[in-house]
Design an enzyme around this catalytic site. Structure first.
Site: not given
Length: 343
Positions: A198, A275, A305
């Site tokens: 991320s 995600d 995610h």
């Protein structure tokens, strides 16, 4: 009496001159005030609106750090960092300095015995919330399946590290992690894996395109990473006006899509196709734009995610990528410069 009348006669022109100047000044002042009143009456609401927009943008610009970085989620994240020993992992708790002198906290998790010198070493860069101790289950999986040493670095303003988070600050912190690994003489510095998830992926890509870093890492792995903060803002906030804001309105930009074109190191993109935070199409865009001559993409169909790492095939496919690099070391091309078009 005659002399008084004579003096009075002589001063009358001066008095008239002063009176004339005063009358003209009063007239001009009155006209100016009338003009100001008319302008305010005609355009005052526009001025007030523009002033409100300017003030709102200023507040949002300075509040953007609070919208992006969540080092206090959960609430005790700045006080307590779960140690690797909770997962039966050996570790060293280390403090180091970032390039600007900020003190950073790290965990170094070594393989046992002589394996520490033979195994690759992975620098783990986590996402925007919590602290590094909240990623230990994933780290344990990497440790046991990839058989690597792991350095977990805590960004400034997170966990027990000093300072406050910022885009340039996080880049400096990640570079400090690479510098620390190359200062050790008990690991194989020819096989350093740079890993980011991320926000950590955006940080990893930024430092991997720098010549002084690209020559010191073996490969790059990014997972569920976004193309840029402006792109994410347009998706999450859903205000159409955000599509037209110039870049200077964003305090944190993380222009990952621009930078990925300059990558020269072997790169693996891991995309959780379920995600719901970062659209998987962003990972597709990053993969397509990647300038590395050796790039691979793993699609975890049921990966979300934050939990892509615990899905079937995750570690196995990562191992395939690493073994492929060992068997056929790619020839690296010089990294291409990247630029920002501020529009």
């Amino acid at each position: 009496m005659m002399s008084f009348r004579l003096r009075l006669a002589r001063t009358r022109p001066a008095i008239r001159l002063v009176q004339g100047i005063a009358l003209k000044f009063w007239a001009l002042s009155g006209a100016y005030l009338l003009l100001c009143f008319l302008l305010y009456w005609l355009y005052g609401s526009l001025f007030a609106f523009l002033l409100l927009c300017f003030a709102t943008l200023g507040v949002l610009y300075n509040a953007e750090d609070q919208l992006l970085y969540y080092p206090r989620l959960p609430i005790n994240s700045r006080i307590y960092v779960p140690p690797p020993s909770l997962h039966n992992l050996p570790y060293q708790s280390i403090y180091t300095k970032s390039l600007d002198g900020t003190t950073l906290h790290m965990f170094f998790i070594p393989q046992s015995g002589d394996l520490i010198k033979k195994a690759p070493t992975l620098l783990f860069l986590h996402g925007n919330a919590g602290n590094m101790g909240h990623r230990l289950e994933n780290v344990k999986g990497l440790y046991n399946n990839i058989h690597c040493n792991i350095l977990m670095i805590e960004y400034r303003g997170y966990g027990l590290s000093q300072g406050s988070p910022s885009e340039e600050g996080l880049y400096m912190d990640a570079r400090a992690g690479i510098e620390y690994l190359h200062s050790r003489n008990d690991i194989n510095t020819n096989e350093i894996i740079l890993f980011g998830r991320s926000l950590g992926g955006a940080v990893a890509i930024d430092i991997a395109i720098r010549d002084e870093i690209s020559q010191r890492i073996w490969c790059l792995i990014v997972e569920n990473t976004f193309t840029s903060i402006p792109d994410m803002a347009a998706i999450l906030i859903k205000f159409k006006i955000l599509q037209y804001l110039p870049l200077f309105c964003y305090k944190n930009k993380y222009l990952t899509l621009n930078k990925v074109r300059s990558l020269s190191v072997p790169t693996l993109f891991i995309s959780g196709r379920q995600d719901k935070l970062v659209p998987p199409k962003m990972m597709d865009e990053l993969f397509e734009a990647c300038g590395s001559s050796f790039k691979r993409k793993i699609q975890i169909l049921d990966g979300t995610h934050n939990e892509t790492w615990n899905k079937s095939g995750y570690y196995q496919q990562m191992l395939v990528f690493l073994e492929e690099i060992r068997r056929n070391p790619p020839t690296r091309t010089a990294s291409k410069p990247w630029r920002i078009d501020e529009v």
